[in-house]
Design a protein around this motif. Structure first.
Motif, PDB file in Angstrom:
ATOM      1  N   LEU A 243     -15.449 -20.182  53.371  1.00 34.34           N
ATOM      2  CA  LEU A 243     -14.164 -19.804  53.640  1.00 34.34           C
ATOM      3  C   LEU A 243     -14.393 -19.638  55.870  1.00 34.34           C
ATOM      4  O   LEU A 243     -15.482 -19.034  56.107  1.00 34.34           O
ATOM      5  CB  LEU A 243     -13.847 -18.514  53.053  1.00 34.34           C
ATOM      6  N   ARG A 244     -13.326 -19.877  56.690  1.00 37.61           N
ATOM      7  CA  ARG A 244     -13.260 -19.951  58.337  1.00 37.61           C
ATOM      8  C   ARG A 244     -11.962 -19.082  59.081  1.00 37.61           C
ATOM      9  O   ARG A 244     -11.007 -19.693  57.572  1.00 37.61           O
ATOM     10  CB  ARG A 244     -13.745 -20.661  58.841  1.00 37.61           C
ATOM     11  N   CYS A 245     -12.010 -18.286  59.501  1.00 39.04           N
ATOM     12  CA  CYS A 245     -11.168 -18.135  60.579  1.00 39.04           C
ATOM     13  C   CYS A 245     -10.343 -18.939  61.154  1.00 39.04           C
ATOM     14  O   CYS A 245     -11.376 -20.051  61.910  1.00 39.04           O
ATOM     15  CB  CYS A 245     -10.682 -16.848  61.383  1.00 39.04           C
ATOM     16  N   ARG A 246      -8.957 -19.575  61.310  1.00 41.83           N
ATOM     17  CA  ARG A 246      -8.473 -20.613  61.690  1.00 41.83           C
ATOM     18  C   ARG A 246      -7.504 -19.472  63.201  1.00 41.83           C
ATOM     19  O   ARG A 246      -6.063 -19.023  62.288  1.00 41.83           O
ATOM     20  CB  ARG A 246      -7.919 -21.587  61.131  1.00 41.83           C
ATOM     21  N   ILE A 247      -7.677 -20.110  63.705  1.00 41.25           N
ATOM     22  CA  ILE A 247      -6.540 -19.299  65.148  1.00 41.25           C
ATOM     23  C   ILE A 247      -5.224 -20.876  65.602  1.00 41.25           C
ATOM     24  O   ILE A 247      -6.362 -21.659  66.220  1.00 41.25           O
ATOM     25  CB  ILE A 247      -6.873 -18.559  66.280  1.00 41.25           C
ATOM     26  N   ASP A 248      -4.345 -19.848  65.617  1.00 39.28           N
ATOM     27  CA  ASP A 248      -3.655 -21.210  67.158  1.00 39.28           C
ATOM     28  C   ASP A 248      -2.833 -20.398  67.591  1.00 39.28           C
ATOM     29  O   ASP A 248      -1.872 -19.406  67.260  1.00 39.28           O
ATOM     30  CB  ASP A 248      -3.359 -22.292  65.818  1.00 39.28           C
ATOM     31  N   GLN A 249      -1.901 -21.389  68.500  1.00 38.75           N
ATOM     32  CA  GLN A 249      -0.346 -20.759  68.541  1.00 38.75           C
ATOM     33  C   GLN A 249       0.831 -21.880  69.045  1.00 38.75           C
ATOM     34  O   GLN A 249       1.641 -22.301  69.281  1.00 38.75           O
ATOM     35  CB  GLN A 249      -0.449 -20.275  70.240  1.00 38.75           C
ATOM     36  N   ARG A 250       0.642 -22.127  67.019  1.00 37.45           N
ATOM     37  CA  ARG A 250       1.621 -22.827  66.964  1.00 37.45           C
ATOM     38  C   ARG A 250       3.483 -21.802  67.176  1.00 37.45           C
ATOM     39  O   ARG A 250       3.392 -20.685  67.008  1.00 37.45           O
ATOM     40  CB  ARG A 250       1.649 -23.032  65.589  1.00 37.45           C
ATOM     41  N   ALA A 251       4.483 -22.144  66.820  1.00 41.46           N
ATOM     42  CA  ALA A 251       5.205 -21.725  67.085  1.00 41.46           C
ATOM     43  C   ALA A 251       6.069 -20.587  66.515  1.00 41.46           C
ATOM     44  O   ALA A 251       5.217 -19.833  64.957  1.00 41.46           O
ATOM     45  CB  ALA A 251       6.871 -22.671  66.677  1.00 41.46           C
ATOM     46  N   LEU A 252       6.165 -20.101  66.600  1.00 46.67           N
ATOM     47  CA  LEU A 252       6.835 -18.737  65.857  1.00 46.67           C
ATOM     48  C   LEU A 252       7.207 -18.692  64.800  1.00 46.67           C
ATOM     49  O   LEU A 252       7.719 -19.680  64.112  1.00 46.67           O
ATOM     50  CB  LEU A 252       7.488 -17.596  66.909  1.00 46.67           C
ATOM     51  N   GLU A 253       6.904 -17.584  63.467  1.00 44.14           N
ATOM     52  CA  GLU A 253       6.960 -17.820  62.239  1.00 44.14           C
ATOM     53  C   GLU A 253       7.735 -16.510  61.846  1.00 44.14           C
ATOM     54  O   GLU A 253       6.808 -15.419  62.367  1.00 44.14           O
ATOM     55  CB  GLU A 253       5.534 -17.841  61.158  1.00 44.14           C
ATOM     56  N   SER A 254       9.072 -16.709  61.112  1.00 45.11           N
ATOM     57  CA  SER A 254       9.774 -15.364  60.759  1.00 45.11           C
ATOM     58  C   SER A 254       9.826 -14.414  62.694  1.00 45.11           C
ATOM     59  O   SER A 254       9.962 -13.382  62.533  1.00 45.11           O
ATOM     60  CB  SER A 254       9.064 -14.976  59.604  1.00 45.11           C
ATOM     61  N   GLY A 255       9.708 -15.305  63.729  1.00 41.83           N
ATOM     62  CA  GLY A 255       9.917 -14.538  64.408  1.00 41.83           C
ATOM     63  C   GLY A 255       8.591 -13.310  65.848  1.00 41.83           C
ATOM     64  O   GLY A 255       8.858 -12.957  66.184  1.00 41.83           O
ATOM     65  N   HIS A 256       7.554 -14.408  64.576  1.00 47.40           N
ATOM     66  CA  HIS A 256       6.650 -13.035  65.067  1.00 47.40           C
ATOM     67  C   HIS A 256       5.714 -14.407  65.637  1.00 47.40           C
ATOM     68  O   HIS A 256       5.441 -15.945  64.430  1.00 47.40           O
ATOM     69  CB  HIS A 256       6.343 -12.363  64.090  1.00 47.40           C
ATOM     70  N   ARG A 257       4.334 -13.785  66.105  1.00 50.69           N
ATOM     71  CA  ARG A 257       3.223 -14.353  66.413  1.00 50.69           C
ATOM     72  C   ARG A 257       2.367 -13.610  66.945  1.00 50.69           C
ATOM     73  O   ARG A 257       2.103 -13.321  67.840  1.00 50.69           O
ATOM     74  CB  ARG A 257       2.896 -15.662  67.316  1.00 50.69           C
ATOM     75  N   PRO A 258       1.698 -13.039  66.423  1.00 53.13           N
ATOM     76  CA  PRO A 258       0.978 -13.815  64.967  1.00 53.13           C
ATOM     77  C   PRO A 258       1.671 -13.887  63.660  1.00 53.13           C
ATOM     78  O   PRO A 258       2.605 -12.432  64.010  1.00 53.13           O
ATOM     79  CB  PRO A 258      -0.144 -13.103  64.280  1.00 53.13           C
ATOM     80  N   SER A 259       2.111 -13.863  63.030  1.00 57.97           N
ATOM     81  CA  SER A 259       2.860 -13.975  61.695  1.00 57.97           C
ATOM     82  C   SER A 259       2.229 -13.726  60.266  1.00 57.97           C
ATOM     83  O   SER A 259       1.426 -14.203  60.282  1.00 57.97           O
ATOM     84  CB  SER A 259       3.669 -14.859  61.334  1.00 57.97           C
ATOM     85  N   VAL A 260       2.975 -12.459  59.953  1.00 58.02           N
ATOM     86  CA  VAL A 260       1.414 -11.992  58.045  1.00 58.02           C
ATOM     87  C   VAL A 260       2.317 -13.889  57.450  1.00 58.02           C
ATOM     88  O   VAL A 260       1.861 -13.721  57.099  1.00 58.02           O
ATOM     89  CB  VAL A 260       3.046 -10.810  58.076  1.00 58.02           C
ATOM     90  N   ASP A 261       3.391 -13.897  56.725  1.00 58.85           N
ATOM     91  CA  ASP A 261       3.696 -15.152  56.025  1.00 58.85           C
ATOM     92  C   ASP A 261       2.375 -15.911  56.665  1.00 58.85           C
ATOM     93  O   ASP A 261       2.671 -16.580  55.349  1.00 58.85           O
ATOM     94  CB  ASP A 261       5.143 -15.823  56.942  1.00 58.85           C
ATOM     95  N   VAL A 262       1.773 -16.799  57.987  1.00 57.81           N
ATOM     96  CA  VAL A 262       1.553 -17.712  57.820  1.00 57.81           C
ATOM     97  C   VAL A 262       0.234 -17.305  57.243  1.00 57.81           C
ATOM     98  O   VAL A 262      -0.627 -17.924  56.625  1.00 57.81           O
ATOM     99  CB  VAL A 262       1.663 -17.743  59.597  1.00 57.81           C
TER     100      VAL A 262
END
Length: 348
Positions: A243-262
């Motif tokens: 298991l690894r972390c992945r981070i990115d700056q894709r478009a906002l999800e549910s109005g947020h970045r970071p998004s809990v939904d993501v």
């Protein structure tokens, strides 16, 4: 209902700017301004505002000292207006520990449209603050919380936590009650860039688990918690059994970045029934969709109870959408996590 706001800042220019930003919407009324905490104390008594905006660096009395006194003597929803600096981040996090509902970072004047975004965010957070119960929250915060003894889950298990308004203290309460043998924990807390590294460092100094800011492709380890960097989505990915972390700056999800939904959606996809999800206090609906995906994938899911949430927004939507297996008071969530981990059947 009109929200009555008192603006407290030592700069006459900033006070004027904030007033103009707040009265854009008809549901917010600025009933007064104050130049320092001494002035603010008198005007809070006279005007009885629903929400106070507060700067930290002011003459006569530091904003943090004033906030501490206010929360003990006359609990009032406060939104901090913070500077986006290392010192500002440290003091803002302390303000949230002292009882401030939320904060807004003053924008860099060089960013096009930054003032408009700042004003919209400030108005939204004032609305959320107006619905919060800071008196009850302050009383719960002052109660001692015992850490649980063990929370060991099967190999490959993982805990995902999402939060927004009020989440800084809620996340702290959960993580500080978790023991060092717990599975990896991933945290998506709505927070801008520049604040999350200080947030992680503060948690690390207080908790038995090791807390760090997440980095891309970082391998997850038992007894560690990983905080999503501000302005980055955090996902979990399984590669070759790791298991690894992945981070990115894709478009906002549910109005947020970071998004809990993501975050939650990635846990549902990568771990299924080996995941445990927790949605904590916050305004809006981010996290409800992803938590439902986790529950549908067989994960145990927990929502913070109404009575213990500073803002019962995100947990409410998740509960209404059938994403939550159980609701629990904040002080019980760590124990519920341990119980859920103990019921997980190891992967074949």
């Amino acid at each position: 209902m009109t929200i009555k706001v008192l603006v407290v800042d030592d700069s006459a220019l900033i006070r004027t700017v904030l007033v103009h930003m707040l009265v854009v919407d008809s549901d917010i009324e600025v009933v007064g301004t104050a130049r320092d905490p001494i002035d603010a104390r008198q005007k809070i008594k006279a005007l009885n505002p629903d929400v106070v905006t507060l700067d930290i660096e002011m003459p006569n009395m530091n904003g943090l000292e004033f906030l501490d006194r206010l929360m003990r003597l006359r609990p009032t929803p406060v939104v901090m207006v913070s500077t986006l600096t290392t010192k500002g981040a440290r003091e803002t996090l302390l303000a949230l520990e002292l009882g401030a509902v939320d904060f807004v970072a003053k924008p860099d004047g060089n960013l096009e449209g930054a003032l408009e975004l700042f004003g919209a965010e400030l108005r939204d957070k004032i609305r959320a603050a107006a619905t919060s119960d800071v008196g009850a929250h302050t009383q719960r915060r002052d109660r001692p919380k015992a850490a649980i003894q063990t929370a060991a889950g099967p190999e490959g298990a993982l805990i995902a936590i999402g939060a927004s308004t009020g989440g800084v203290e809620a996340v702290r309460a959960v993580l500080c009650a978790m023991p060092a043998d717990c599975p990896p924990i991933l945290v998506a807390q709505h927070m801008p860039a520049g604040f999350t590294s200080r947030f992680a460092a503060r948690l690390d100094s207080l908790c038995a688990v090791t807390v760090i800011e997440a980095e891309d492709r970082l391998a997850l380890r038992t007894g560690h918690a990983y905080v999503a960097p501000g302005d980055y989505h955090l996902r979990v990915e399984r590669r070759s059994g790791q298991l690894r972390c992945r981070i990115d700056q894709r478009a906002l999800e549910s109005g947020h970045r970071p998004s809990v939904d993501v975050l939650f959606a990635s846990v549902a996809q990568s771990l299924g029934a080996l995941g445990v999800g927790v949605i904590l206090t916050g305004m809006g609906r981010d996290g409800a969709r992803g938590l439902k995906q986790m529950r549908d994938a067989g994960a145990h899911t927990i929502g913070q109870s109404r009575a213990s949430s500073l803002v019962y927004g995100m947990p409410r939507v998740a509960h209404e959408q059938g994403a939550v297996v159980e609701q629990a008071p904040l002080e019980d969530i760590a124990q519920r996590l341990a119980s859920a981990l103990g019921r997980i059947r190891p992967a074949a």
